[in-house]
Design a protein around this motif. Structure first.
Motif, short mmCIF file in Angstrom:
data_model
loop_
_atom_site.label_atom_id
_atom_site.label_comp_id
_atom_site.label_asym_id
_atom_site.label_seq_id
_atom_site.Cartn_x
_atom_site.Cartn_y
_atom_site.Cartn_z
N ASP A 1 0.87 -1.18 0.00
CA ASP A 1 0.00 0.00 0.00
C ASP A 1 0.90 1.22 0.00
O ASP A 1 1.88 1.27 0.76
N GLY A 2 0.58 2.21 -0.82
CA GLY A 2 1.37 3.43 -0.77
C GLY A 2 1.32 4.06 0.61
O GLY A 2 2.34 4.37 1.21
N ILE A 3 0.07 4.25 1.12
CA ILE A 3 -0.14 4.80 2.46
C ILE A 3 -1.16 3.92 3.17
O ILE A 3 -2.26 3.70 2.65
N TYR A 4 -0.82 3.43 4.35
CA TYR A 4 -1.74 2.62 5.16
C TYR A 4 -1.87 3.28 6.53
O TYR A 4 -0.86 3.56 7.20
N VAL A 5 -3.13 3.51 6.97
CA VAL A 5 -3.38 4.25 8.20
C VAL A 5 -4.44 3.52 9.02
O VAL A 5 -5.46 3.07 8.48
N GLU A 6 -4.23 3.45 10.35
CA GLU A 6 -5.23 2.96 11.29
C GLU A 6 -5.31 3.90 12.50
O GLU A 6 -4.30 4.43 12.95
N TYR A 7 -6.54 4.09 13.00
CA TYR A 7 -6.79 4.77 14.27
C TYR A 7 -6.07 6.11 14.37
O TYR A 7 -5.39 6.39 15.36
N SER A 8 -6.25 6.95 13.37
CA SER A 8 -5.58 8.25 13.35
C SER A 8 -6.58 9.34 12.97
O SER A 8 -6.60 9.80 11.82
N PRO A 9 -7.45 9.76 13.90
CA PRO A 9 -8.46 10.77 13.58
C PRO A 9 -7.82 12.08 13.15
O PRO A 9 -6.72 12.45 13.59
N GLY A 10 -8.52 12.77 12.24
CA GLY A 10 -8.01 14.04 11.74
C GLY A 10 -6.90 13.89 10.73
O GLY A 10 -6.24 14.88 10.38
N LEU A 11 -6.70 12.68 10.22
CA LEU A 11 -5.69 12.44 9.19
C LEU A 11 -5.89 13.35 7.98
O LEU A 11 -7.01 13.64 7.59
N ARG A 12 -4.76 13.74 7.35
CA ARG A 12 -4.82 14.49 6.09
C ARG A 12 -3.84 13.86 5.10
O ARG A 12 -2.65 13.78 5.37
N LEU A 13 -4.38 13.45 3.96
CA LEU A 13 -3.57 12.99 2.83
C LEU A 13 -3.83 13.96 1.70
O LEU A 13 -4.91 13.96 1.11
N LEU A 14 -2.85 14.78 1.35
CA LEU A 14 -3.07 15.91 0.45
C LEU A 14 -2.05 15.92 -0.67
O LEU A 14 -0.83 15.99 -0.44
N GLY A 15 -2.54 15.84 -1.90
CA GLY A 15 -1.70 16.08 -3.07
C GLY A 15 -0.58 15.08 -3.28
O GLY A 15 0.49 15.44 -3.77
N ASN A 16 -0.83 13.80 -2.96
CA ASN A 16 0.19 12.77 -3.14
C ASN A 16 0.02 12.04 -4.47
O ASN A 16 -1.08 11.96 -5.01
N LEU A 17 1.12 11.47 -4.96
CA LEU A 17 1.10 10.62 -6.15
C LEU A 17 1.35 9.18 -5.69
O LEU A 17 2.40 8.88 -5.13
N LEU A 18 0.37 8.31 -5.93
CA LEU A 18 0.42 6.92 -5.47
C LEU A 18 0.20 6.04 -6.68
O LEU A 18 -0.90 6.00 -7.23
N GLN A 19 1.24 5.31 -7.09
CA GLN A 19 1.12 4.56 -8.34
C GLN A 19 1.93 3.27 -8.28
O GLN A 19 2.95 3.18 -7.61
N GLY A 20 1.44 2.27 -9.01
CA GLY A 20 2.18 1.04 -9.16
C GLY A 20 2.41 0.27 -7.88
O GLY A 20 3.38 -0.49 -7.78
N ASN A 21 1.53 0.43 -6.90
CA ASN A 21 1.63 -0.35 -5.67
C ASN A 21 0.90 -1.68 -5.85
O ASN A 21 -0.05 -1.77 -6.63
N THR A 22 1.33 -2.70 -5.11
CA THR A 22 0.83 -4.05 -5.38
C THR A 22 -0.53 -4.35 -4.77
O THR A 22 -1.07 -5.42 -5.00
N ARG A 23 -1.09 -3.39 -4.01
CA ARG A 23 -2.46 -3.54 -3.52
C ARG A 23 -3.16 -2.19 -3.62
O ARG A 23 -3.79 -1.90 -4.62
N TYR A 24 -3.06 -1.34 -2.61
CA TYR A 24 -3.77 -0.06 -2.60
C TYR A 24 -2.82 1.13 -2.76
O TYR A 24 -1.67 1.08 -2.33
N GLY A 25 -3.37 2.20 -3.34
CA GLY A 25 -2.68 3.48 -3.29
C GLY A 25 -2.76 4.04 -1.88
O GLY A 25 -1.76 4.17 -1.19
N PHE A 26 -3.98 4.39 -1.42
CA PHE A 26 -4.19 4.73 -0.01
C PHE A 26 -5.20 3.77 0.58
O PHE A 26 -6.12 3.31 -0.09
N HIS A 27 -5.01 3.44 1.85
CA HIS A 27 -5.85 2.47 2.56
C HIS A 27 -6.02 3.00 3.98
O HIS A 27 -5.08 2.95 4.79
N VAL A 28 -7.20 3.54 4.27
CA VAL A 28 -7.48 4.20 5.55
C VAL A 28 -8.53 3.40 6.30
O VAL A 28 -9.63 3.18 5.78
N MET A 29 -8.22 2.98 7.55
CA MET A 29 -9.12 2.13 8.32
C MET A 29 -9.29 2.67 9.75
O MET A 29 -8.38 3.26 10.31
#
Length: 392
Positions: free
Chosen positions: A147-175
Motif C-alpha cells: 500500500d502506498g499509504i496505510y493508516v489505522e486509528y488516526s483521527p483528523g488524518l490528512r492525505l493531500l496532493g500525493n502521487l500513489l502509483q504502481g503499488n501491489t495492492r492499494y494506493g491509499f488504505h485508511v481504516m
C-alpha cells in the motif's frame, strides 16, 4: 549591556540543536533529543530501522536514506525512518531507496510528512501510520509498495496532493479513522485500487483515481463507513469506479465517472446501503450503476448521464438486468444487445416493471461519446466476473 547578554544567552538556550550528517553515515541511528533538527546527505541502513526518532518535535530535512530491514511484516516492518512518541515531528524532502517501508509512525500526534519520495520492494506499506491523530502526508510520491499509504486509528488524518502509483495492492488504505481528509491525490495503476473502511465522517475530495484495471480493481472502495463524503473526484479507466459496501449515510456528489467498466456499484456484506448520489456525471462507462443490494436505500437525483434521454423524464441508471448481472456477471456479453436495451427502456417508463426503485427523476443528459470502446466490454465482464468469484 547586561540585558543584551541575557537575551543572547536565552536565544542560544531556545535555539533547536542541529545535527548535520555529512557525506555518507552508516546506520542504524537512534535519536531521542526533543526538538532536534537533522540535516544531511546520505544515511545508509543495515539491520532494523535505519533512523529511529523517539522524542517530540524532531525535524528531519533533506536526507536520503538507503536501505533498511530485512523485516517485512506488514504491521511491524523495518523502516527507513521509524517514529514512536514523536509528537509534532516533521519529515521534509526525504528520499528513500531499498527499504521495506519508508516511514513507520506510532503514537506520533501531529506528525507531518512532506515531499517524501520512495520506491518500495513490494512487501510492506510505504507510509504506515498507527494511532497518530492529526497526521499529515503531503505532496509525496510512493511507488512499488504493498500500500502506498496505510493508516489505522488516526483521527483528523490528512492525505493531500500525493502521487500513489504502481503499488501491489492499494494506493491509499485508511481504516478505523474518523474525520480524515483525503484530497487532491492522484492514484493510478495500483493492483487493487484505494480503500476507505470502517470509519466515520471522512472526506475523499478532488482526487484522480485512474487505471485500476485488474479484475477486482476499483478506484475507491467505501466499506462500512458512516456519514462520510465522496465529492468531486474523477474516476476513469477503472474496472470498477466507486464501490459502496455497507455504506450508511454516505454522500456521493459532484464526481465524474468516465470510461470505467462499471462506474458505481452498490453491494452489501452485512447491511444495506443508504447513500445520496447527486450531481455526478456518467460518461462513456459500460455500466453507470450496478446493484447487488435489492434493499438499498440510495437516493439518486440530479445526475447527468450520456444514456439519459434529452427530455427531462425519469432515467433508470440501474435496471433489473443490472441486478441480475451483479449476480451472474457472465451475462455482460448481452449488455448491449437490442433485447436488453428495449427491456431497460421499458423499465424506465413503466414503474411496474422495475425490480429496483433507483430512478433518477431529475436526470440530465450529456452528449454520448461516439461509439463504445470495445475494451470496456471486456473490462466490465472480467471485473464483474472475478469480483463475484472473489466475494464468493
Amino acid at each position: 549591556m547586561r540585558v543584551l547578554a541575557l537575551l543572547a544567552l536565552l536565544s542560544q538556550a531556545l535555539a533547536a540543536p542541529v545535527l548535520h550528517l555529512r557525506g555518507e553515515v552508516q546506520g542504524p541511528l537512534v535519536l531521542s533529543t526533543p526538538g532536534l533538527v537533522v540535516e544531511g546527505a546520505v544515511l545508509r541502513g543495515g539491520r532494523g530501522h535505519t533512523l529511529s526518532l523517539l522524542a517530540p518535535g524532531i525535524r528531519v530535512r533533506g536526507l536520503r536514506v538507503v536501505g533498511a530491514g530485512p523485516g517485512e511484516d506488514f504491521f511491524e516492518p523495518d523502516a527507513a525512518i521509524y517514529l514512536r512518541g514523536c509528537g509534532g515531528c516533521v519529515l521534509e524532502d526525504i528520499r528513500v531507496e531499498g527499504a521495506p517501508t519508508a516511514v513507520r509512525a506510532e503514537d506520533s500526534e501531529g506528525l507531518k510528512v512532506r515531499r517524501l519520495r520512495a520506491r518500495g520492494l513490494g512487501t510492506s506499506p510505504g507510509v504506515l501510520i498507527y494511532a497518530s491523530p492529526q497526521a499529515l502526508v503531503e505532496e509525496s510520491g510512493l511507488e512499488g509498495f504493498v500500500d502506498g499509504i496505510y493508516v489505522e486509528y488516526s483521527p483528523g488524518l490528512r492525505l493531500l496532493g500525493n502521487l500513489l502509483q504502481g503499488n501491489t495492492r492499494y494506493g491509499f488504505h485508511v481504516m478505523f479513522t474518523w474525520e480524515a481528509r483525503v484530497e487532491g491525490n492522484f492514484s493510478r495503476g495500483n493492483a487493487v485500487g484505494n480503500a476507505l473502511m470502517h470509519g466515520v465522517r471522512n472526506s475523499v475530495r478532488g482526487n484522480r483515481l485512474e487505471a485500476h484495471t485488474s479484475p477486482v480493481g476499483y478506484g475507491l472502495l467505501v466499506q462500512d463507513e458512516r456519514g462520510s463524503r465522496v465529492l468531486e473526484n474523477r474516476f476513469s479507466g477503472n474496472a470498477l469506479g466507486l464501490v459502496l459496501m455497507d455504506a450508511q449515510g454516505v454522500e456521493v456528489r459532484g464526481n465524474r465517472y468516465q470510461a470505467n467498466g462499471t462506474a458505481l456499484r452498490l453491494t452489501r456484506e452485512v447491511r444495506s446501503n443508504s447513500a445520496q448520489i447527486r450531481e455526478n456525471v456518467f460518461l462513456g462507462n459500460l455500466y453507470d450503476l450496478l446493484v447487488d443490494d435489492p434493499q438499498a436505500q440510495a437516493q439518486v437525483e440530479g445526475n447527468a448521464y450520456d444514456r439519459a434521454p434529452p427530455l427531462p423524464v425519469p432515467h433508470l441508471p440501474a435496471s433489473s438486468f443490472a441486478l441480475l448481472l451483479a449476480r451472474q456477471p457472465e451475462l455482460s456479453l448481452f449488455a448491449l444487445s437490442p433485447g436488453v436495451v428495449l427491456w431497460e427502456a421499458a423499465e424506465a417508463q413503466v414503474p411496474e416493471l422495475r425490480l429496483l426503485s433507483l430512478v433518477d427523476k431529475k436526470a440530465k443528459a450529456v452528449p454520448r461519446r461516439a461509439g463504445l470502446d470495445p475494451s470496456l466490454v471486456l473490462l466490465g465482464l472480467a471485473g464483474g466476473l472475478l469480483w463475484w468469484r472473489w466475494r464468493s
